[in-house]
Design a protein around this motif. Structure first.
Motif, PDB file in Angstrom:
ATOM      1  N   LEU A  31      28.763 -37.053   7.073  1.00  0.00           N
ATOM      2  CA  LEU A  31      28.899 -36.661   8.478  1.00  0.00           C
ATOM      3  C   LEU A  31      29.862 -37.590   9.202  1.00  0.00           C
ATOM      4  O   LEU A  31      29.793 -38.815   9.058  1.00  0.00           O
ATOM      5  N   VAL A  49      23.903 -38.364   4.112  1.00  0.00           N
ATOM      6  CA  VAL A  49      22.539 -37.867   3.923  1.00  0.00           C
ATOM      7  C   VAL A  49      22.495 -37.088   2.611  1.00  0.00           C
ATOM      8  O   VAL A  49      23.534 -36.685   2.087  1.00  0.00           O
ATOM      9  N   LEU A  60      25.114 -32.619  15.775  1.00  0.00           N
ATOM     10  CA  LEU A  60      23.712 -32.667  15.371  1.00  0.00           C
ATOM     11  C   LEU A  60      22.825 -32.992  16.573  1.00  0.00           C
ATOM     12  O   LEU A  60      21.752 -32.396  16.755  1.00  0.00           O
ATOM     13  N   ASP A  73      28.017 -41.345   8.391  1.00  0.00           N
ATOM     14  CA  ASP A  73      26.648 -41.331   7.854  1.00  0.00           C
ATOM     15  C   ASP A  73      26.590 -40.438   6.618  1.00  0.00           C
ATOM     16  O   ASP A  73      27.242 -39.377   6.566  1.00  0.00           O
ATOM     17  N   THR A  85      19.388 -29.441   5.562  1.00  0.00           N
ATOM     18  CA  THR A  85      20.529 -30.359   5.605  1.00  0.00           C
ATOM     19  C   THR A  85      21.843 -29.584   5.554  1.00  0.00           C
ATOM     20  O   THR A  85      22.791 -29.899   6.271  1.00  0.00           O
ATOM     21  N   MET A 139      18.115 -36.367   6.842  1.00  0.00           N
ATOM     22  CA  MET A 139      18.833 -35.907   8.029  1.00  0.00           C
ATOM     23  C   MET A 139      17.894 -35.612   9.196  1.00  0.00           C
ATOM     24  O   MET A 139      18.200 -35.915  10.350  1.00  0.00           O
ATOM     25  N   ALA A 156      18.320 -36.630  13.080  1.00  0.00           N
ATOM     26  CA  ALA A 156      18.660 -35.548  14.019  1.00  0.00           C
ATOM     27  C   ALA A 156      17.699 -35.546  15.203  1.00  0.00           C
ATOM     28  O   ALA A 156      18.120 -35.399  16.359  1.00  0.00           O
ATOM     29  N   ASN A 187      22.937 -28.126   9.033  1.00  0.00           N
ATOM     30  CA  ASN A 187      23.235 -29.011  10.165  1.00  0.00           C
ATOM     31  C   ASN A 187      22.785 -28.379  11.483  1.00  0.00           C
ATOM     32  O   ASN A 187      23.357 -28.651  12.543  1.00  0.00           O
ATOM     33  N   ARG A 189      17.936 -41.596   3.684  1.00  0.00           N
ATOM     34  CA  ARG A 189      19.020 -40.592   3.707  1.00  0.00           C
ATOM     35  C   ARG A 189      18.526 -39.237   4.204  1.00  0.00           C
ATOM     36  O   ARG A 189      19.071 -38.183   3.845  1.00  0.00           O
TER      37      ARG A 189
END
Length: 429
Positions: free
Chosen positions: A99, A85, A107, A83, A241, A137, A141, A244, A135
Motif C-alpha cells: 500500500l 499486508v 483505506l 505498508d 484484503t 489490514m 483500516a 481494500n 500484517r
C-alpha cells in the motif's frame, strides 16, 4: 456523512463507475506488468471497454493468479510502498499487498464512511478488539477510519476479556469492533464478575469475521444469543484484503452497502457472466483508486446475493446480503449441497457447544466427508443425538461428530501465526 454519489441516481452512479473504469484501465496498461500481459495475450484494446457491461470481454483474475504472479501486480516502485499486508491464506498461500500513502488514505476514507454508515459519529468512542499487527489490514483500516471520522479509539487488541472489560468500564466506549462470538465470551465474563453489561454505555458493535444474519436479514442464532442478553445493535461488515474496501450495514440493517466510488462489484456465475438479478453468484470486484496493487475482475471466492431495491437510509447503492459461503468450501454431502455457514448456525443453537472446528475431506471413493469436532460442557450421547437430529431437521443430513476437550479444539482453531480463529479446515485435494 453519506457521500453524494451514494445518494445519486443509479444512472449517475453507473456513469461515475464507467469514468473511473477508464482511468483504471489506462493506469493498468501503463503500470501493471500482469495486466499488460493479459491485455496483450487476449488482444484487448482497452479503448473498446467503455461500459460496465464491456467488462465481460476481460478475463477474470483468480486467487491462483495472485499467488503465482504476486509481484507482477505491483504498479509502483518499492520506495513508494508505505505498508505491507498479507491475506489470511484461508483458501491457499497468503498473498502480499503493498500500500502507498494514497492507498492508506483511501483505506481511511473507506472505513470512515463505513462507520458513518453504521451510525457512528465523531462524538463516539470505539474499542478495537482485533489485532492491528501481524500484517493484518483490517485492524489498521479500523484505526485509520476512526481517526479520519474524528471519533475516539481504544486499541485493546484481540482476546483477554478482563482487559476488555477494564477498558470498557474505564473509557466508556459507545461501540465495539469485534468478532461476534467473542461478545459471548464478554457476556460470560461479565456474569461471573457481576458486571451489568446493559449499563456499560456500549450501544452497538461493528462485527467482523462471522455472519450475524440469515438470508432474509433476520438475526441468526449467534446474533440472537448476543442481543437476548446484551441490548446492543449489531452491524455486519464484509471486506477482504484484496478489495481494500468494506460493505457495511446501515442502520436499516438490510445488507452491506456498496461504495461505488471505491469498487465495481459483479455477481458472476460459473461462466464468468453476471447472474440474473436476485440469484446467488460469486462476488467479483474491480478496485477503483488503488495505486499500489489494483485488481481487475478479481474473483473473491465468496458466494453472495445482491439487493438493489431502495434503502430507507437514502442511499441508492447496491447492497450485499449475508455471505452464503465460500465457493471452494461448497460441500456435496449425501446428495445435499452445503456451505459451512449453514452448519455454524445449527451449532450455535446449542449452549452446550463451547467451540468447534468443521473438517472437510474426501473419502476412499472421492466423495465429500464432514467431521465436526466439538468441545462441549456436557459431551454425552444425549447431546450428540440432539445435535444430529437438529442437523437432519435443518439440512436433511447429519455429519460425523466427535467430542474433544477445549484445549484440543483451541489448538486447531489458533495455529501458529493465526490472526483470527480457523473454524473450517478443508483437507480435500
Amino acid at each position: 456523512m453519506i457521500p453524494d454519489i451514494e445518494k445519486a441516481s443509479k444512472e449517475k452512479i453507473k456513469a461515475l463507475q464507467e469514468d473511473k473504469l477508464q482511468e483504471l484501465l489506462s493506469y493498468l496498461q501503463t503500470h501493471s506488468a500482469y495486466y499488460q500481459d493479459v491485455f496483450k495475450k487476449h488482444q484487448i484494446d482497452i479503448k473498446t471497454i467503455t461500459s460496465l457491461e464491456d467488462l465481460t470481454q476481460i478475463p477474470v483474475t483468480t486467487k491462483d493468479d495472485l499467488q503465482k504472479h504476486n509481484d507482477a501486480f505491483l504498479c509502483v516502485p518499492k520506495h513508494k510502498i508505505i505498508d505491507y499486508v498479507t491475506t489470511s491464506g484461508t483458501l491457499g498461500d497468503p498473498v502480499t499487498f503493498a500500500l502507498t500513502d494514497a492507498d492508506l488514505e483511501r483505506l481511511a476514507y473507506n472505513e470512515a464512511i463505513s462507520f458513518a454508515c453504521a451510525g457512528v459519529k465523531e462524538t463516539d468512542v470505539l474499542q478495537l478488539m482485533t489485532t492491528i499487527d501481524r500484517r493484518f489490514m483490517a485492524g489498521l483500516a479500523y484505526f485509520l477510519g476512526v481517526r479520519k471520522l474524528g471519533a475516539g479509539i481504544i486499541r485493546v487488541g484481540a482476546g483477554i476479556p478482563e482487559l476488555q472489560w477494564d477498558s470498557i468500564l474505564k473509557f466508556k466506549p459507545t461501540y465495539l469492533i469485534a468478532v461476534p462470538s467473542f461478545l459471548l465470551k464478554l457476556i460470560e465474563y461479565a456474569k461471573q464478575h457481576d458486571i451489568d453489561i446493559n449499563s456499560s454505555g456500549v450501544k452497538g458493535a461493528i462485527c467482523i469475521g462471522e455472519s450475524l444474519r440469515n438470508q432474509d436479514f433476520s438475526l441468526n442464532t449467534l446474533a440472537e444469543k448476543i442481543t437476548s442478553q446484551w441490548h446492543i445493535d449489531l452491524y455486519s461488515t464484509y471486506a477482504s484484503t484484496e478489495m481494500n474496501t468494506a460493505f457495511t450495514e446501515c442502520e436499516a440493517q438490510q445488507g452491506g452497502h456498496h461504495h461505488p466510488e471505491l469498487i465495481i462489484a459483479e455477481i458472476l456465475g460459473d461462466d464468468n457472466t453476471p447472474v440474473t438479478p436476485g440469484n446467488v453468484g460469486e462476488l467479483t470486484i474491480t478496485t477503483l483508486g488503488v495505486e499500489g496493487m489494483p485488481l481487475l475482475r478479481f474473483k473473491t471466492g465468496d458466494m453472495v446475493k445482491a439487493h438493489t431495491d431502495a434503502c430507507s437510509c437514502g442511499r441508492n447503492t447496491m447492497r450485499l446480503g449475508p455471505l452464503v459461503g465460500r465457493k471452494k468450501q461448497m460441500i456435496k454431502y449425501k446428495g445435499t449441497t452445503l456451505y459451512p455457514p449453514a452448519m455454524d448456525n445449527i451449532l450455535n443453537d446449542f449452549n452446550e457447544v463451547l467451540s468447534y472446528v468443521i473438517e472437510i475431506s474426501h473419502n476412499d471413493i472421492g466423495t465429500d466427508e464432514i467431521c465436526i469436532k466439538i468441545a462441549a460442557s456436557n459431551p454425552d450421547e444425549t447431546l450428540l443425538s440432539k445435535i444430529k437430529d437438529h442437523f437432519r431437521a435443518k439440512l436433511r443430513v447429519s455429519p460425523k461428530i466427535e467430542f474433544h476437550d477445549k484445549k484440543t479444539i483451541q489448538a486447531i482453531q489458533f495455529p501458529a501465526m493465526s490472526r483470527k480463529p480457523i473454524l473450517v479446515i478443508d483437507k480435500r485435494a
